[in-house]
Design an enzyme around this catalytic site. Sequence first.
Site, PDB file in Angstrom:
ATOM      1  N   ASP A  15      -1.714   7.801 -11.190  1.00 31.16           N
ATOM      2  CA  ASP A  15      -2.751   6.916 -11.717  1.00 31.16           C
ATOM      3  C   ASP A  15      -2.428   6.413 -13.117  1.00 31.16           C
ATOM      4  O   ASP A  15      -3.328   6.163 -13.922  1.00 31.16           O
ATOM      5  CB  ASP A  15      -4.129   7.614 -11.736  1.00 31.16           C
ATOM      6  N   LYS A  18       0.704   2.153 -12.557  1.00 35.39           N
ATOM      7  CA  LYS A  18       1.980   1.615 -12.053  1.00 35.39           C
ATOM      8  C   LYS A  18       1.778   0.258 -11.381  1.00 35.39           C
ATOM      9  O   LYS A  18       2.633  -0.616 -11.469  1.00 35.39           O
ATOM     10  CB  LYS A  18       2.604   2.583 -11.035  1.00 35.39           C
ATOM     11  N   GLN A 223       2.344   8.222  -6.568  1.00 37.83           N
ATOM     12  CA  GLN A 223       2.055   9.516  -7.216  1.00 37.83           C
ATOM     13  C   GLN A 223       2.913   9.610  -8.489  1.00 37.83           C
ATOM     14  O   GLN A 223       3.092   8.597  -9.139  1.00 37.83           O
ATOM     15  CB  GLN A 223       2.280  10.704  -6.269  1.00 37.83           C
TER      16      GLN A 223
HETATM   17  P1  IMP Z   1      -2.043  14.614  -1.034  1.00 37.75           P
HETATM   18  O1  IMP Z   1      -0.967  13.716  -1.514  1.00 37.75           O
HETATM   19  O2  IMP Z   1      -3.208  13.904  -0.416  1.00 37.75           O
HETATM   20  O3  IMP Z   1      -1.517  15.737  -0.159  1.00 37.75           O
HETATM   21  O4  IMP Z   1      -2.665  15.354  -2.332  1.00 37.75           O
HETATM   22  C1  IMP Z   1      -1.905  16.289  -3.098  1.00 37.75           C
HETATM   23  C2  IMP Z   1      -2.215  16.138  -4.582  1.00 37.75           C
HETATM   24  O5  IMP Z   1      -1.704  14.898  -5.048  1.00 37.75           O
HETATM   25  C3  IMP Z   1      -3.705  16.139  -4.932  1.00 37.75           C
HETATM   26  O6  IMP Z   1      -3.870  16.734  -6.207  1.00 37.75           O
HETATM   27  C4  IMP Z   1      -4.038  14.666  -5.025  1.00 37.75           C
HETATM   28  O7  IMP Z   1      -5.149  14.419  -5.849  1.00 37.75           O
HETATM   29  C5  IMP Z   1      -2.748  14.140  -5.658  1.00 37.75           C
HETATM   30  N1  IMP Z   1      -2.493  12.734  -5.360  1.00 37.75           N
HETATM   31  C6  IMP Z   1      -2.054  12.190  -4.217  1.00 37.75           C
HETATM   32  N2  IMP Z   1      -1.908  10.861  -4.347  1.00 37.75           N
HETATM   33  C7  IMP Z   1      -2.247  10.554  -5.607  1.00 37.75           C
HETATM   34  C8  IMP Z   1      -2.260   9.343  -6.357  1.00 37.75           C
HETATM   35  O8  IMP Z   1      -1.905   8.259  -5.881  1.00 37.75           O
HETATM   36  N3  IMP Z   1      -2.676   9.436  -7.652  1.00 37.75           N
HETATM   37  C9  IMP Z   1      -3.014  10.622  -8.219  1.00 37.75           C
HETATM   38  N4  IMP Z   1      -3.005  11.779  -7.563  1.00 37.75           N
HETATM   39  C10 IMP Z   1      -2.619  11.757  -6.266  1.00 37.75           C
END
Ligand code: IMP
Length: 438
Positions: A15, A18, A223
């Site tokens: 976040d 980007k 991410q």
């Molecule tokens: P997942 O990717 O849904 O498995 O989540 C794993 C971790 O990555 C969690 O803490 C989410 O909040 C974080 N996360 C996944 N995608 C994003 C993103 O685009 N921005 C910020 N955090 C993310």
Amino acid sequence: MARPNIAVLGAQWGDEGKGKIVDMLTPHFSAVARYQGGHNAGHTVYVGGQKFVLHLIPSGILHPGVMCLIGNGVVIDPQALFKEVDELARLGVDVDGRLLISEKAHIILPYHRELDVLSEARRGERKIGTTSRGIGPAYEDKIGRRGIRVCDVLGDRHALADEVRENVSARNRIIKDSTLDWQPVFDQLVTYGERMRTWVTDVSLYLHRAMQDGRNVMFEGAQATLLDIDHGTYPFVTSSNASVGGICTGLGVPPRAIGGVLGVAKAYTTRVGEGPMPTELNGALADQLRESGQEYGASTGRPRRCGWYDAVVVRYSARINGLDAIALTKLDVLDGLPEVKLCTGYKTASGVLHEFPADLRLIANAEPVYETMAGWSSPTKGMTTFEQLPIEAQRYIRRLEEVSGADCAIISTGSDRRDTIVKRASAVESWLGAAATT
Ligand code: IMP
């Protein structure tokens, strides 16, 4: 000489903004390629006051003529993809002929979402705080060598039926009393495949030929480094390699194809989900940052945890990714604060740490070591040259560069494309020429 291919990736916990940086640099590239993650990402871009939120499709799609690629390292939920394509069409952006998807990308199946939620519930107190989009379970199936790829969906129907049957029965064994029928899953996949067919290609080969023809590519990360499965705050991470290494495996391009790396970092720190965040603030200051930075997840709407800039984190990212420069975003959110702080180390029971540790227990109760600097009372919002910035903001950025180990080549001072400073004689200028600063 052809312009280099550049990676743009997150240097903190995601976040960082980007989407805006990719969007403003896109006119200098012929293609933008995503290499990992899925629709867990949420890139918000404002163009002429219109808000676009992209999850899976590279933000480059907002620029006519630029090719957008989704690599094999990405996991694709076809339903989410179609929703995004339809929403873009509604806003006047046609993806046909400009969107290409790797035939090797893995598919997120409907029950991956269920498994995501179930696995979080099973972890209880130790939950990750995932986006519940099925990302982790889809990557688990990929690594477990039972995943279903885009080419499988488009290929032999009998082979696909066998794969789906096997997958569904494996899933039924995991979920107690579950009797999911494989047939509707198969039928849906076949329908999805037909809609995707014209977008599917060998992305690695496409990129290879494009680069041979002298066309330059931007590698768009989703991410961020501290959420990387190997280098992030494990287990509080996403399930892919968001850092620079993911580009080679996630797109099928060699390391020498990467001509420069731009790390995107906010002028403070945020994080969604669970896991350590040493500079996290609570109370009025955190609320102020959250409100003025609109720090709510673009994908899930969750309020983000907010805190001061953590130079230990960004210096670590600079090392892992070989950052040539930083794009510093949301500087204007700090406008009006009487003082601003930079974290340069973590005070722990066994001394001060200056490098980010692997064992998170070491920083569980760590106290950040801060440098406190004067804030600025006049606004930076909308400024377009470094010299225009209040002197205190200039000092903050210079110190931030010293302690983070990379130059801030881009400074973002607002959400619009135009609210941007590109520093003269910076890495970005050398990659893109003087056009980047005009
Ligand atoms: P997942 O990717 O849904 O498995 O989540 C794993 C971790 O990555 C969690 O803490 C989410 O909040 C974080 N996360 C996944 N995608 C994003 C993103 O685009 N921005 C910020 N955090 C993310």
